[in-house]
Scaffold this motif. Structure first.
Motif, PDB file in Angstrom:
ATOM      1  N   LEU A 127       0.800   1.217   5.157  1.00 36.74           N
ATOM      2  CA  LEU A 127       0.113   0.080   4.553  1.00 36.74           C
ATOM      3  C   LEU A 127       1.103  -0.821   3.845  1.00 36.74           C
ATOM      4  O   LEU A 127       2.209  -0.402   3.480  1.00 36.74           O
ATOM      5  CB  LEU A 127      -0.972   0.554   3.584  1.00 36.74           C
ATOM      6  CG  LEU A 127      -0.600   1.076   2.199  1.00 36.74           C
ATOM      7  CD1 LEU A 127      -0.560  -0.059   1.160  1.00 36.74           C
ATOM      8  CD2 LEU A 127      -1.634   2.097   1.727  1.00 36.74           C
ATOM      9  N   ILE A 128       0.708  -2.070   3.693  1.00 36.14           N
ATOM     10  CA  ILE A 128       1.482  -3.012   2.881  1.00 36.14           C
ATOM     11  C   ILE A 128       0.583  -3.464   1.735  1.00 36.14           C
ATOM     12  O   ILE A 128      -0.516  -3.974   1.968  1.00 36.14           O
ATOM     13  CB  ILE A 128       1.940  -4.241   3.708  1.00 36.14           C
ATOM     14  CG1 ILE A 128       2.673  -3.806   4.980  1.00 36.14           C
ATOM     15  CG2 ILE A 128       2.840  -5.140   2.865  1.00 36.14           C
ATOM     16  CD1 ILE A 128       3.091  -4.971   5.875  1.00 36.14           C
ATOM     17  N   TYR A 129       1.039  -3.218   0.513  1.00 38.18           N
ATOM     18  CA  TYR A 129       0.323  -3.688  -0.665  1.00 38.18           C
ATOM     19  C   TYR A 129       0.985  -5.006  -1.067  1.00 38.18           C
ATOM     20  O   TYR A 129       2.204  -5.057  -1.226  1.00 38.18           O
ATOM     21  CB  TYR A 129       0.443  -2.652  -1.784  1.00 38.18           C
ATOM     22  CG  TYR A 129      -0.236  -3.063  -3.066  1.00 38.18           C
ATOM     23  CD1 TYR A 129      -1.547  -2.658  -3.341  1.00 38.18           C
ATOM     24  CD2 TYR A 129       0.415  -3.854  -4.004  1.00 38.18           C
ATOM     25  CE1 TYR A 129      -2.180  -3.038  -4.511  1.00 38.18           C
ATOM     26  CE2 TYR A 129      -0.205  -4.241  -5.169  1.00 38.18           C
ATOM     27  CZ  TYR A 129      -1.499  -3.832  -5.425  1.00 38.18           C
ATOM     28  OH  TYR A 129      -2.127  -4.209  -6.582  1.00 38.18           O
ATOM     29  N   ILE A 130       0.194  -6.048  -1.210  1.00 32.62           N
ATOM     30  CA  ILE A 130       0.787  -7.335  -1.556  1.00 32.62           C
ATOM     31  C   ILE A 130       0.263  -7.808  -2.901  1.00 32.62           C
ATOM     32  O   ILE A 130      -0.950  -7.945  -3.100  1.00 32.62           O
ATOM     33  CB  ILE A 130       0.520  -8.372  -0.448  1.00 32.62           C
ATOM     34  CG1 ILE A 130       1.190  -7.874   0.840  1.00 32.62           C
ATOM     35  CG2 ILE A 130       1.056  -9.740  -0.844  1.00 32.62           C
ATOM     36  CD1 ILE A 130       1.121  -8.799   1.999  1.00 32.62           C
ATOM     37  N   LYS A 131       1.184  -7.990  -3.828  1.00 30.75           N
ATOM     38  CA  LYS A 131       0.806  -8.480  -5.150  1.00 30.75           C
ATOM     39  C   LYS A 131       1.047  -9.982  -5.190  1.00 30.75           C
ATOM     40  O   LYS A 131       2.174 -10.448  -5.002  1.00 30.75           O
ATOM     41  CB  LYS A 131       1.644  -7.801  -6.223  1.00 30.75           C
ATOM     42  CG  LYS A 131       1.237  -8.238  -7.620  1.00 30.75           C
ATOM     43  CD  LYS A 131       2.330  -7.966  -8.629  1.00 30.75           C
ATOM     44  CE  LYS A 131       1.976  -8.619  -9.956  1.00 30.75           C
ATOM     45  NZ  LYS A 131       3.105  -8.615 -10.889  1.00 30.75           N
TER      46      LYS A 131
END
Lengths: 413, 413
Positions: free
Chosen positions: A209-213
């Protein structure tokens, strides 16, 4: 990094298997999952019970014979302190071993005052939180800190932090060693958010997964093969300066960086332009009234709805979506998790972002892709900080105890 | 995927440790690297020796007592067949267990003839290669195939292959099961190139790398945490359709895709334009003479040097470099390895590509970054196919034998 991931001992693996399971496990489950023999699992379980790291949580169902015992992490094995440093504020919490935030608080800080001053302030706030809730220093087994900077994880040093003047290579771990007799681990803030989301928001249900803030800046945290991926210099996920082909000058000296166009800081700057020029009368009123425009004000404008503010947010979502499309083609994750204050703009923002992704990603790469708002939301960082800290405690404690563990095993042979 | 990576048994891990080591290892080395007790290592070594998977390679230096035995992979444990399918040709090899290409050959194929016809042709060619070199069918322990398509690795099925009409979800494994009594594994072609480069070109010396193949199309293979990363649908690394912001129409239906601007097919098309329009007299002559322009012809033009051909290659390198810059910011690898026929354009191409990367990547992400031509070059795919196959054999054989292994271990307790 290599040492930590590949060399951790077998007992640490057993503990990680128990810890990462949503439900309690029997010895047979653990043997199947680890590939170890039942008798080896037996030894490890005995040791983990005697160290109070796991408990017998319940008696399972029997398929005929004696009902099996089921084992789970002992969440009361101790406390960890989790700290998340932001550009202008700090959040901190005292957590149990299952990453529950038992007591937490926040405070304003000024990163520019330098590490000594800022960390001292944080220590004092944490001290009083502990005192107030009667948490003893001896119960604290580890400290985890997320900072808005690239971090050399193995040493815990901030590396060339752009928004933390005076913190470059400051030994944050040593600071905490003055006050606590336990290890301290430092990581990038978006990394610990990704960890928290993966471990506790999603119960490890996805491997990639890619968590994008999306806050005032834009950054990403990457989970690959079920593990946090930090990259070779700890700078993986630094997507804020990817070129989106525009002339806008970024503080980094390049033009057309993603965060200079679509980040929170860019949004408030553009909103102020819309206000000063009189194009948006709603924003103009806000600016007149408060002499400033924040993301909260833009959110209020969207509620109106003020069409130019809506357009602003749509453009930001679309731009970020186009960059994510490239990352999706490259990384083929099963989930994009969106966090940070700009994600609070809700469906308008998320829909434009999704559109950008689907327009430019390969069909196969988006076949099972989900693009969601972070399930944990704001606490993701604190929870992830606790998770990271406990993972490190497990790996390191068992590493240093390897001799004892081996002796025990040999004495059974 | 998860099963294969996380659940493989302890004995497989021991074998992988021996196999991935450049030098032979002692039992003490293996115990240290695996976290297992010496007596457990002893059991596993005994088993691996009796299965002829490892050999005692030499007697090491003693630090006082008896000189330790050193163990290494038995490269003569059997053969594997490695096959690399291209758009218009196939390469294949018979390899030993250390991935050396003992006998190899290539042939022209027409992918559009469909899987049955094409695979039958390949089988016949491999059969005669085996016959000629007296390789028995029983010595073949596994077959590995790299194909120019996304692959669902767990089933070995090609998924929506854009340049393989008629191959969608074709059961390639079943085809080989008709002729050989051993498992067959299928993977994406660039994935196996990345594996070959990582394992045999670089001896596992880097943990995070991106292998980029620039041929008629453009694709990438990703090594993350020391393991091949395939992504959630097997489409990771599909970077050919990343948006570079141009109006050029790609065969995929989008505009501005990287490979439509900078891939080999785009280069020959542009060279033909330069020839037809008379802008480049050298290319014009070539076209008149051969009625076609290939990458080889462009290479010859650069040798002249024909300034417009040089510019063509420079532009391609710069465009690819800008996309790699985004990937470097995101993934922070320690190495970018460049393969494929366009990489043969040499220093002019590589210099422009590097320039594109350094201009747009964050300084920290490029601090230790190397950007090199693939060390293995062309054979990377065949070597990687053999490596992938043997890895899978190890994981799967020990999985199915788990009971025996466990029984053995218990009988020692």
């Amino acid at each position: 990094m290599k040492v930590v991931i590949e060399l951790h001992s077998v007992i640490a693996r057993v503990l990680q298997i128990i810890r990462r399971s949503k439900d309690p496990l029997s010895k047979t489950d653990i043997a199947a999952e680890s590939g170890l023999s039942l008798s080896a699992v037996n030894d490890h379980i005995e040791r983990l019970i005697s160290d109070k790291l796991i408990i017998i949580s319940e008696i399972g169902n029997s398929s005929g014979g004696r009902k099996p015992r089921l084992y789970a992490l002992n969440k009361d094995a101790g406390h960890v302190i989790s700290i998340e440093l932001g550009a202008s504020s700090v959040q901190f919490a005292i957590c149990d071993f299952d990453c529950n935030l038992k007591f937490s608080d926040r405070a304003s800080i000024e990163l520019g005052q330098g590490p000594d001053e800022v960390l001292e302030q944080i220590y004092r706030r944490i001290s009083s939180l502990m005192e107030m809730n009667r948490i003893s220093k001896t119960s604290i087994k580890g400290i985890g800190i997320g900072i808005p900077s690239p971090v050399e994880f193995i040493s815990g040093l901030p590396i060339s932090p752009p928004i933390m003047p005076g913190w470059d290579r400051y030994p944050i771990r040593d600071f905490w060693a003055k006050y606590f007799d336990c290890p301290c681990y430092v990581d990038n803030d978006v990394n610990i958010m990704a960890l928290g989301e993966h471990a506790k928001g999603l119960n490890f249900e996805v491997d990639n997964l890619i968590y994008i803030k999306i806050g005032s800046g834009i950054g990403a945290g990457i989970i690959s093969h079920g593990q946090l991926y930090r990259g070779s210099n700890g700078s993986a996920g630094d997507i804020g300066h990817i070129d989106v082909g525009s002339d806008v000058l970024c503080w980094c000296g390049n033009r057309g960086c993603l965060e200079a166009i679509a980040g929170g800081k860019a949004l408030t700057a553009k909103a102020k332009e819309l206000a000063s020029s009189g194009h948006s009368s709603f924003l103009m009123e806000t600016l007149k009234e408060k002499n400033d425009i924040t993301l909260k004000d833009i959110r209020a404008a969207i509620q109106q709805p003020d069409p130019l503010s809506v357009e602003l947010i749509r453009d930001s979502g679309a731009t970020i979506g186009r960059v994510i499309a490239s990352l999706v083609n490259f990384f083929n994750p099963s989930l994009i998790s969106i966090g940070g204050s700009v994600s609070e703009f809700g469906d308008i923002f998320l829909a434009s972002l999704r559109q950008g992704v689907y327009q430019r990603s390969l069909p196969l790469a988006t076949r099972d892709l989900r693009i969601n708002k972070s399930t944990l939301g704001r606490p993701a960082g604190l929870i992830g900080g606790a998770f990271m800290t406990i993972s490190q405690l497990i790996v390191n404690s068992t590493d240093s105890d390897t001799d004892t563990v081996l002796e025990r095993k040999q004495s059974h042979l």
